[in-house]
Design an enzyme around this catalytic site. Structure first.
Site, PDB file in Angstrom:
ATOM      1  N   SER A   1       0.812  -1.219   0.000  1.00  0.00           N
ATOM      2  CA  SER A   1       0.000   0.000   0.000  1.00  0.00           C
ATOM      3  C   SER A   1       0.842   1.264   0.000  1.00  0.00           C
ATOM      4  CB  SER A   1      -0.958  -0.031   1.198  1.00  0.00           C
ATOM      5  OG  SER A   1      -1.521  -1.292   1.357  1.00  0.00           O
TER       6      SER A   1
ATOM      7  N   HIS B   1      -3.337  -1.427  -4.263  1.00  0.00           N
ATOM      8  CA  HIS B   1      -4.812  -1.467  -4.250  1.00  0.00           C
ATOM      9  C   HIS B   1      -5.340  -0.054  -4.062  1.00  0.00           C
ATOM     10  CE1 HIS B   1      -5.228  -0.851   0.114  1.00  0.00           C
ATOM     11  NE2 HIS B   1      -4.048  -1.432   0.168  1.00  0.00           N
TER      12      HIS B   1
END
Lengths: 270, 70
Positions: free
Chosen positions: A149, A172
């Site tokens: 992330s 993501h």
């Protein structure tokens, strides 16, 4: 809407806020041993042992200031909310002054950043990334285990990046925890925040915006989520990370960059 | 007790605010360390917060050592 909860992490954790504890100066520990006589005896026998083993009392140490410093980014990147103490976190209020000190200290020539993080607060992560990207000294990052992330922009912020063969990076979409107002503007705000991450990553690595977005919005790769988990060489194939390697290669590269930086500085003086 | 809820565990069982005050930043001979309070009112090193690799070789503040209060 609470802006403090822009979480970009592969885990989902919550925390509460509490005040900062003041730090205090710890005195020299050598003579004031609370162990009393026994402690004193231990100290003496330790000294004798050193004399017997090495013929001297001074154990060879690293030189006072090492020219390469190492910044470790572990656990969750903590934002404006403090997580409970059982969580392993990286706090930006710790890291940012350290980066400032590294920039200012003449004896420090390079910085090695080691990442094993699940991600965390977008703004704190981007703050660390921008600090690393604007550091005038050579920086090399190494992703070990995971750089998920918001760990992705931190890894690519350095001049050169490495990833261990078994390390992974999850890419993501940004998500929001906490109170969310159900209006279209919320989505726009989230989209803007996502663009900040995408822009930073594409500016600081060799991946194209299309490729990065494709990885970010891919379906079927992650359970119950959209995104992609890239492992080791995949990350370097996409151009996200420069090379697959370990600490040896990372330090070798950092030393090379330090030499280059030195030559450049000398050139300016002449 | 068996819970059947969509609420995350950390929301159901919130951390005791007292737990937060257990850890604090301490400077040990100029090395920033994160320490936690032990039952006998001592401090135990949890993490060395420095970026200088040589500070991690310092025997007096390796994680787990107790810091004597002077």
């Amino acid at each position: 809407m609470n802006m403090n909860n822009n979480n970009y992490a592969s885990g989902n954790q919550r925390g509460q806020h509490y005040g900062e504890n003041p730090s205090f100066q710890q005195g020299n520990n050598a003579p004031g041993n609370p162990g009393g006589q026994e402690g004193h005896k231990d100290e003496k026998s330790g000294l004798l042992e050193k004399i017997q083993q090495l013929g001297q009392t001074n154990v060879p140490q690293l030189s006072q200031d090492s020219k390469i410093h190492c910044l470790t980014i572990v656990g969750q990147i903590e934002g404006h909310l403090q997580l409970p103490p059982q969580n392993k976190t990286t706090k930006y209020e710790h890291l940012i002054p350290q980066i400032v000190a590294i920039e200012q200290n003449q004896n420090i020539e390079g910085l090695l950043v080691i990442l094993n993080t699940v991600g965390g607060d977008v703004e704190a992560g981007l703050a660390i990334s921008e600090m690393l990207a604007s550091l005038s000294k050579p920086t090399v990052s190494l992703v070990l285990g995971g750089g998920h992330s918001i760990g992705v922009p931190i890894a690519v912020a350095c001049d050169y990046s490495f990833i261990a063969e078994t390390a992974t990076m999850t890419i993501h979409p940004v998500r929001l925890t906490g109170l969310v107002i159900g209006v279209p503007q919320t989505f726009e705000y989230l989209d803007k925040m996502q663009d900040r991450v995408i822009n930073f990553v594409t500016r600081n690595s060799n991946i194209s915006e299309e490729d990065f977005k494709e990885l970010m919005f891919a379906k079927g790769n992650l359970t119950r989520d959209i995104g992609t988990n890239v492992v080791g060489s995949e990350a370097s194939d996409f151009g996200l990370i420069d090379e697959v390697g370990g600490v040896g290669q990372a330090l070798k590269k950092l030393n090379e960059l330090i030499e280059l930086n030195k030559d450049k500085n000398e050139g300016i003086i002449q | 007790m068996i819970l059947y809820t969509a609420m995350p565990q950390e929301l159901v069982y919130q951390t005791d605010p007292q737990e937060y005050s257990q850890q604090l930043m301490v400077s040990y001979n100029g090395i920033p360390v994160l320490a936690e309070r032990t039952e006998d009112h001592n401090y135990r090193v949890v993490r060395v917060m420095s970026t200088d690799p040589s500070h991690f070789l310092e025997a007096g503040c390796t994680p787990g050592t107790k810091l004597p209060l002077v």
